[in-house]
Enzyme design. Sequence first.
Site, PDB file in Angstrom:
ATOM      1  N   GLY A  33      49.356  68.170  51.978  1.00 56.92           N
ATOM      2  CA  GLY A  33      49.738  68.044  50.578  1.00 56.92           C
ATOM      3  C   GLY A  33      49.062  69.100  49.739  1.00 56.92           C
ATOM      4  O   GLY A  33      48.608  68.827  48.622  1.00 56.92           O
TER       5      GLY A  33
ATOM      6  N   GLY B 238      48.738  70.144  42.591  1.00 57.52           N
ATOM      7  CA  GLY B 238      47.790  69.114  42.187  1.00 57.52           C
ATOM      8  C   GLY B 238      46.436  69.194  42.866  1.00 57.52           C
ATOM      9  O   GLY B 238      45.872  70.277  43.063  1.00 57.52           O
TER      10      GLY B 238
ATOM     11  N   GLY C 280      45.561  68.617  45.980  1.00 56.33           N
ATOM     12  CA  GLY C 280      45.536  69.298  47.267  1.00 56.33           C
ATOM     13  C   GLY C 280      45.426  70.800  47.125  1.00 56.33           C
ATOM     14  O   GLY C 280      44.637  71.454  47.820  1.00 56.33           O
TER      15      GLY C 280
ATOM     16  N   SER D 178      41.979  55.961  46.620  1.00 57.86           N
ATOM     17  CA  SER D 178      42.044  55.755  45.168  1.00 57.86           C
ATOM     18  C   SER D 178      41.316  54.469  44.836  1.00 57.86           C
ATOM     19  O   SER D 178      41.214  53.563  45.675  1.00 57.86           O
ATOM     20  CB  SER D 178      43.505  55.644  44.720  1.00 57.86           C
TER      21      SER D 178
ATOM     22  N   TYR E 159      51.501  50.693  46.938  1.00 56.95           N
ATOM     23  CA  TYR E 159      50.553  51.799  46.788  1.00 56.95           C
ATOM     24  C   TYR E 159      49.115  51.321  46.987  1.00 56.95           C
ATOM     25  O   TYR E 159      48.344  51.947  47.724  1.00 56.95           O
ATOM     26  CB  TYR E 159      50.706  52.439  45.405  1.00 56.95           C
TER      27      TYR E 159
END
Length: 290
Positions: A18, A22, A24, A146, A171
């Site tokens: 990724g 952003g 990554g 997260s 998520y």
Amino acid sequence: MEHGHSGPMAGRTVLVTGGTAGIGRATALGLATMGAHLAVCGRDRGRTEGAAREIRAASGGQVDVFVADLSSQSEVRRLADEVLQRLSRIDALVNNVGGYWNTRHVTADGLERTFALNHLAPFLLTNLLRDRLQHSAPARVVTVSSNAHAQGRIDFDDLQGERSWSGARAYSQSKLANVLFAYELARRLPATLVTANALHPGVTRTAFGAEDPGGVQRRFTPFMRAFMKAPAQGAATSIHLASAPDLEQVTGRYFANSKPRRSSKRSYDQAAAGRLWQVSADLVGLTAAG
């Protein structure tokens, strides 16, 4: 002197999934400017090659491009094969790829996309690259989770959200799975010099979730952007875990703002972690031992 040929990460190879935008992309750029040889994986070839060009220009270092849609297990396996062919060593694997979808999507493998991309992809890729990581030791596996994991619960009776669906719940479950995976991997690598840690990057200004946002996200994100971290700030903890000399033997921990933090109570459930490992191995076609 070119940045890519000197610095604290000189001589080390880092794979970032990724890595096209952003957090990554900022992670890859930060490690490249520290002298690392970067390997960046993205879903779209044009965007991945564009990111690689910018990172090369900024760092002067070597940046390899890998293209794969990691929601597909065949793509994860193809990526692993290409990585093993092209990279003689992997000093750090940064499992950064992830996503959020408000509605339920099914992958080519018949799996719910959030669980497939956020958890099964890093689980499978890490296991397929495990021998190379051990051969490159001391090496590190860094998995981006997260703080949403604190609301997560692993619903073993409905992992794919077939009976009851919520994008936020899917998520949070996947982010808890990230932490459980990091802790279980650390337990399974006790005699090696490969560390495994998870992290919270902070709420960051990215296009995260923009492909299929929920109503709350559409309404409030524009107002919250001024209070969110810039991508470089969001990448700081990933960069720290991949590079800090004093973390060479630190494993099985959760970090936020580059400092160790206690994760949720559920994340320390070793029975759940072992069961998740077994279920995940079955879903991706690995033996439990592998």
